[in-house]
Design an enzyme around this catalytic site. Sequence first.
Site, mmCIF file in Angstrom:
data_model
loop_
_atom_site.group_PDB
_atom_site.id
_atom_site.type_symbol
_atom_site.label_atom_id
_atom_site.label_comp_id
_atom_site.label_asym_id
_atom_site.label_seq_id
_atom_site.Cartn_x
_atom_site.Cartn_y
_atom_site.Cartn_z
ATOM 1 N N SER A 1 11.399 41.964 46.604
ATOM 2 C CA SER A 1 10.233 42.409 45.921
ATOM 3 C C SER A 1 10.154 43.817 45.928
ATOM 4 C CB SER A 1 8.977 41.627 46.176
ATOM 5 O OG SER A 1 7.842 42.449 45.777
ATOM 6 N N LYS B 1 8.580 39.894 52.269
ATOM 7 C CA LYS B 1 9.674 40.158 51.467
ATOM 8 C C LYS B 1 10.526 41.333 51.849
ATOM 9 C CE LYS B 1 8.850 37.877 47.773
ATOM 10 N NZ LYS B 1 9.791 36.687 47.473
ATOM 11 N N ARG C 1 7.964 26.429 37.999
ATOM 12 C CA ARG C 1 7.657 27.565 37.235
ATOM 13 C C ARG C 1 7.853 28.918 37.462
ATOM 14 N NH1 ARG C 1 1.702 28.966 39.859
ATOM 15 N NH2 ARG C 1 2.642 29.079 41.872
ATOM 16 N N GLY D 1 11.803 26.515 44.483
ATOM 17 C CA GLY D 1 10.631 27.017 43.801
ATOM 18 C C GLY D 1 10.895 27.027 42.195
ATOM 19 N N ALA D 2 11.288 26.128 41.624
ATOM 20 C CA ALA D 2 11.850 26.429 40.088
ATOM 21 C C ALA D 2 10.999 25.549 39.212
ATOM 22 C CB ALA D 2 13.234 25.757 39.823
ATOM 23 N N ASP E 1 8.631 20.281 50.972
ATOM 24 C CA ASP E 1 7.746 21.378 51.302
ATOM 25 C C ASP E 1 8.749 22.565 52.041
ATOM 26 O OD1 ASP E 1 6.289 23.142 52.543
ATOM 27 O OD2 ASP E 1 4.885 21.892 53.624
ATOM 28 N N TYR F 1 2.578 39.600 52.486
ATOM 29 C CA TYR F 1 3.610 39.730 51.338
ATOM 30 C C TYR F 1 4.654 40.708 51.700
ATOM 31 C CZ TYR F 1 5.466 38.969 46.673
ATOM 32 O OH TYR F 1 6.434 39.002 45.641
#
Lengths: 251, 248
Positions: free
Chosen positions: B138, B155, B16, B13-14, B63, B151
């Site tokens: 998170s 996490k 952004r 996921g780099a 994906d 979420y």
Amino acid sequence: MAGLEGRIALVTGAGTGMGRSHAEVLAERGADIVVQDIVEDAALETAELVRTAGRRAHVAVCDIADGVALAAVIGEAAALGPIDVLVNNAGIHALTPFEEIAEAEFDRIFAVNVAGTFNAMRAVLPGMKDRRRGAIVNVASTSGQIGTPGDTHYCASKGAVLGLTKAWAKEFAAWSIRVNAVSPGPIATEMTVRNRGWEGIRERAEKEIPLRRYGLPRDVSYAVAYLAGDGAGFVTGQVIPIAGGLAIVGI
Amino acid sequence: MTSLAGKTALITGAGRGLGRQHGLTLAERGASVIVHDIAGDAAEETAGMIRKAGGEARVVGCDITDVAAIKETFGALGTVDIVVNNAGTHEARLIEAISAAEFKNMMDVHVKGAFFTVQTLLPDMKERRGGKIINTASAWGQCGWHTDSHYCGAKAAILGLTKAWAKEFAPWGIRVNAVSPGVVMTEMTRLNRTDEEIRDLAEKHIPIGRLGLPEDISNAVAYLASSEADFITGQVLPVNGGEFIVGI
């Protein structure tokens, strides 16, 4: 990584063991060091190592449990400049079964590990508040997180250090002063080697430590340096255990 | 500063946000970066930024919820010394509004994605007896939140993986830790809140008085990825300006 050039760091109990290692690593990253210890010869030796690393050192000799004496020797260190970083490393330990801990021994452990930490914070705080910056790194212990048998007073004192860390983080954030803790697990210091011997260390490492080795003082010093630097500018109130996979707790 | 020279780092996921900054920071410290993202353009842009700064980067795309694609793509990478499981997704929802498909996607992106990424790269790490895995938890997974329970759950699951993997892989010298960001100023934050809301949040809720910057999180990742953190495993490093002080 942000260096510590131009910073002045007070490291308590810096005459031996992990404290000396913290002083060396912070000096390698550019900080000048106020070397506090109760033993003058040990403090002088560490100061020499700091100078060898190319940084200035000031020796502050006193019993950290004595807040008045500490304030006085820290005041003398002002010649070096204002203190930006405080590493509350001074600590003592005793292995004594619970039933045999005398009041005096209990008091001494708390006087050094807790009141000493408190005294050092009091000594540097006014300057940090004035300049609206500062980084405090307290030295807790995995013993204070998970408990160990045979040193209940020590475990409790290190638990108290975690409480101070979290409360100070909240109380002093408004002045941009960050407060965090490192929590060393099994580290091979001179004292550990003396107490257990290398054979004992190897045996325990294989049986109990997931990474199958003891840590070295430097493993802890690097975490201290990370927390002391601007790279950790958004980290406060936190605890980094350095324990080779022991003490995987909390969340 | 400990160099990451000679190390290869995969960051999922780099394309952004935090992942992009992780790529820039690790490359700045000398790592050769594999930029993963499902969006090829975004990944290419990150790689371009890394190269422009003098770093080394290559791009892979798949994906992260497609296990077969993960195995095929990451299985062909060769040696990876550092894995940063960063790919994630987020949507503000009350429980009544979370569909079964959204729930599944949330778990798949964060948990299944990280799980099978590591399963794919592990044999090589074991053979070389070393490696660093850095997961992205998170503050909400630690403390919960008033919304977005899917979420928070995902996490928290990342924290479970982190601690279990640390114990399971320690005999091979593979270290597993997590960073746990609080509120960080990313493009997404700017899109979702007004300047006044951001100021208000910083002043009223974050003790240190500002939001985090992507660099704050990347510095923590870089520290955990370096040899300086070699005696740290199974731990969570929260970077949240003092907003969430928990655990022990």
